[in-house]
Write an enzyme that holds these catalytic residues in place. Structure first.
Site, mmCIF file in Angstrom:
data_model
loop_
_atom_site.group_PDB
_atom_site.id
_atom_site.type_symbol
_atom_site.label_atom_id
_atom_site.label_comp_id
_atom_site.label_asym_id
_atom_site.label_seq_id
_atom_site.Cartn_x
_atom_site.Cartn_y
_atom_site.Cartn_z
ATOM 1 N N SER A 133 -49.657 24.681 -11.527
ATOM 2 C CA SER A 133 -51.034 24.842 -10.704
ATOM 3 C C SER A 133 -52.278 24.653 -11.614
ATOM 4 C CB SER A 133 -51.011 26.267 -10.241
ATOM 5 O OG SER A 133 -52.226 26.565 -9.797
ATOM 6 N N TYR A 157 -57.022 20.554 -7.444
ATOM 7 C CA TYR A 157 -58.208 20.518 -6.522
ATOM 8 C C TYR A 157 -59.026 19.764 -6.758
ATOM 9 C CZ TYR A 157 -55.678 24.953 -4.810
ATOM 10 O OH TYR A 157 -55.155 25.993 -4.154
ATOM 11 N N THR A 183 -54.058 19.049 -3.713
ATOM 12 C CA THR A 183 -54.228 19.962 -2.614
ATOM 13 C C THR A 183 -55.197 19.650 -1.820
ATOM 14 O OG1 THR A 183 -52.608 21.406 -3.953
ATOM 15 C CG2 THR A 183 -53.825 22.174 -2.095
ATOM 16 N N LYS A 246 -50.848 17.215 -1.019
ATOM 17 C CA LYS A 246 -50.273 18.514 -0.414
ATOM 18 C C LYS A 246 -51.029 19.210 0.575
ATOM 19 C CE LYS A 246 -48.464 22.837 -2.631
ATOM 20 N NZ LYS A 246 -49.536 24.097 -2.070
ATOM 21 N N HIS A 270 -49.555 25.929 2.760
ATOM 22 C CA HIS A 270 -50.122 26.807 1.729
ATOM 23 C C HIS A 270 -49.436 28.126 1.850
ATOM 24 C CE1 HIS A 270 -53.297 26.281 -1.423
ATOM 25 N NE2 HIS A 270 -52.948 27.555 -1.962
HETATM 26 C C1 LIG Z 1 -49.277 33.358 -5.328
HETATM 27 C C2 LIG Z 1 -49.373 32.016 -4.831
HETATM 28 C C3 LIG Z 1 -50.613 31.305 -5.339
HETATM 29 C C4 LIG Z 1 -50.416 29.904 -5.001
HETATM 30 N N1 LIG Z 1 -51.340 29.119 -5.725
HETATM 31 C C5 LIG Z 1 -51.218 27.848 -5.358
HETATM 32 C C6 LIG Z 1 -52.140 26.641 -6.201
HETATM 33 O O1 LIG Z 1 -52.720 27.123 -7.184
HETATM 34 N N2 LIG Z 1 -52.176 25.705 -5.722
HETATM 35 C C7 LIG Z 1 -51.697 25.131 -4.502
HETATM 36 O O2 LIG Z 1 -51.752 24.114 -4.237
HETATM 37 N N3 LIG Z 1 -50.772 26.084 -4.087
HETATM 38 C C8 LIG Z 1 -50.798 27.321 -4.333
HETATM 39 N N4 LIG Z 1 -49.953 28.030 -3.518
HETATM 40 C C9 LIG Z 1 -49.117 27.462 -2.394
HETATM 41 C C10 LIG Z 1 -47.834 27.311 -2.908
HETATM 42 O O3 LIG Z 1 -47.891 25.988 -3.493
HETATM 43 C C11 LIG Z 1 -46.801 26.798 -1.644
HETATM 44 O O4 LIG Z 1 -47.561 25.808 -0.748
HETATM 45 C C12 LIG Z 1 -46.272 27.885 -0.900
HETATM 46 O O5 LIG Z 1 -46.108 29.066 -1.916
HETATM 47 C C13 LIG Z 1 -45.123 27.698 -0.218
HETATM 48 O O6 LIG Z 1 -44.319 28.719 0.388
HETATM 49 P P1 LIG Z 1 -43.384 29.952 -0.078
HETATM 50 O O7 LIG Z 1 -44.221 30.584 -0.916
HETATM 51 O O8 LIG Z 1 -43.152 30.525 1.054
HETATM 52 O O9 LIG Z 1 -42.304 29.027 -0.778
HETATM 53 C C14 LIG Z 1 -49.742 29.511 -3.947
HETATM 54 C C15 LIG Z 1 -48.981 30.317 -3.178
HETATM 55 C C16 LIG Z 1 -48.771 31.556 -3.529
HETATM 56 C C17 LIG Z 1 -47.710 32.383 -2.952
HETATM 57 O O1 LIG Z 2 -53.768 31.950 -4.099
HETATM 58 C C1 LIG Z 2 -53.715 30.686 -3.816
HETATM 59 O O2 LIG Z 2 -53.053 30.496 -2.752
HETATM 60 C C2 LIG Z 2 -54.227 29.548 -4.542
HETATM 61 O O3 LIG Z 2 -54.101 28.556 -3.932
HETATM 62 C C3 LIG Z 2 -55.489 29.856 -5.650
HETATM 63 C C4 LIG Z 2 -56.254 28.742 -5.906
HETATM 64 C C5 LIG Z 2 -57.025 28.705 -6.952
HETATM 65 C C6 LIG Z 2 -57.167 29.936 -7.646
HETATM 66 C C7 LIG Z 2 -56.278 31.022 -7.408
HETATM 67 C C8 LIG Z 2 -55.305 30.600 -6.395
#
Ligand SMILES: Cc1cc2nc3c(=O)[nH]c(=O)nc-3n(C[C@H](O)[C@H](O)[C@H](O)COP(=O)(O)O)c2cc1C
Ligand SMILES: O=C(O)C(=O)c1ccccc1
Length: 375
Positions: A133, A157, A183, A246, A270
């Protein structure tokens, strides 16, 4: 108490209360990817558990992602003499030993002191890709240094300040990342009631989004509604790395993406954390696969918890899937070992499900093996 000829794992023996209720305690060891959530919850601060588990709005989409897999059935083939199946896949950024990637998730040091270093070592041990990430709490270069064998992709991003976006791309390239995962479902942050309730706005002292360092400060991550296809074109000119978009949900956008030099799409809502009430990711998949018509691989994430979920998504045309929360639960429950265990469980479940479906590899899966039940 245990019947003759049955075996029971330590910590699982039921006991009978004085009112006669049979109580089965929570397992001492998590045995399924899902059981890691209970172990993680017990170890995490409530505000951090809620940050990881939560979604947007009423969390309709969070629930839909898992529920949709439950409504799909697998119809196995028999007598195909397929032998022991292979689980490896070829992806834009190289090969992976299993079709389950680590989705990009923020803030791993909230779950374990080693943070993203631990996750990357576990992904390397599993032979799979970790999508780091942009909001990682260990800089991408340090993640790569901690796990030299890991295949890393970098999630981005696009920042409206394209000069800083370029800085991020160069950091990812210098770290040896093999693809950029851009994303596109976040022109604004989702409505996160659980975070608001806890007042969870900032990382604890000593933790930061290390990729965002710029001179003496850490920049905030900007989620901007100004980002458009033009930015994707600029990014395409900026780097030779494969670009995977994504968060594409609409088939019209999937078709548009093909005109912008992308190497793949990752169908995702997401994890239900951005726009609530988007359909389940696996339900979006067939239309996107049809729209893309095989031009580039289509990956998916959201609600994958079992090997059978992986097979369903791949039978519907996904080139691979990714898991977000299951990895976090493994990390919070038992650090690197926990993530290794979660990935290992998923790999062996995929192998077993392929065997039971009569498949020699994921290439033997087809849409005719998936039915929609009315449950
Ligand atoms: C705690 C958390 C933080 C996430 N942070 C990001 C992120 O920084 N960038 C991003 O593109 N997606 C982020 N996502 C989305 C994940 O990449 C992914 O799309 C999603 O978790 C998939 O679903 P699942 O948790 O049911 O496997 C985040 C998801 C969670 C749960
Ligand atoms: O929490 C999230 O889902 C996420 O995508 C995110 C993005 C930037 C900073 C912290 C979390």
């Amino acid at each position: 108490m245990t019947g003759v000829g049955t075996t029971r794992m330590a910590g699982e023996s039921p006991h009978v209360t004085d009112t006669g209720t049979r109580v089965i305690p929570a397992p001492a060891v998590p045995w399924t990817p899902r059981e890691f959530e209970a172990a993680a919850r017990a170890r995490l601060a409530p505000e951090h558990y809620d940050y990881f588990a939560g979604g947007a709005g009423d969390e309709v989409t969070v629930r839909a992602n898992e529920a949709a897999f439950g409504r799909l059935s697998l119809v196995p083939r028999v007598l195909r003499g397929a032998g022991r199946p292979r689980t490896d896949v070829t992806l834009p950024g190289g090969r992976a030993a299993m079709p389950v990637l680590v989705a990009p998730t923020a803030f791993h040091r909230l779950a374990d002191p080693e943070g993203e270093r631990a996750t990357a070592r576990a992904a390397a041990a599993a032979g799979t890709v970790m999508i780091v990430s942009m909001a990682s709490t260990v800089a991408v270069g340090e993640v790569a240094a901690a796990a030299p064998e890991a295949t890393l992709w970098f999630q981005l991003y696009v920042q409206p300040d394209m000069a800083f976006t370029e800085t991020l791309v160069r950091r990812a390239e210098a770290a040896g990342c093999r693809a950029l995962v851009v994303t596109v479902d976040s022109p604004a942050r989702g409505l996160r009631d659980r975070e608001r309730r806890h007042g969870f706005w900032d990382l604890p002292e000593g933790m930061a989004c290390e990729n965002l360092r710029d001179g003496g400060r850490v920049r905030p991550i900007v989620m901007s509604p100004e980002i458009s296809w033009e930015h994707i074109d600029l990014l395409r000119e900026m780097t030779t790395l494969p670009i995977i978009l994504k968060g594409v949900a609409h088939p019209a956008d999937a078709r548009l993406a093909l005109g912008h030099g992308v190497s793949g799409l990752l169908v995702s809502n997401h994890g239900g954390r951005q726009l609530d009430t988007v359909p389940a990711a696996v339900d979006l998949l067939p239309e996107i696969v049809a729209a893309v018509g095989g031009a580039v691989p289509v990956l998916m994430d959201g609600g994958v918890r079992r090997g059978t979920d992986v097979l369903k998504a791949m039978a519907l045309g996904a080139g691979a899937v990714a898991v977000g929360r299951p990895v976090i639960w493994g990390l919070a429950a038992d650090g690197e070992r926990g993530v290794t265990r979660v990935l290992d469980l998923l790999r062996s479940e995929v192998e077993q499900a392929l065997t039971l479906c009569g498949c020699a590899s994921v290439h033997d899966l087809d849409p005719g093996m998936v039915r929609r039940s009315c449950r």
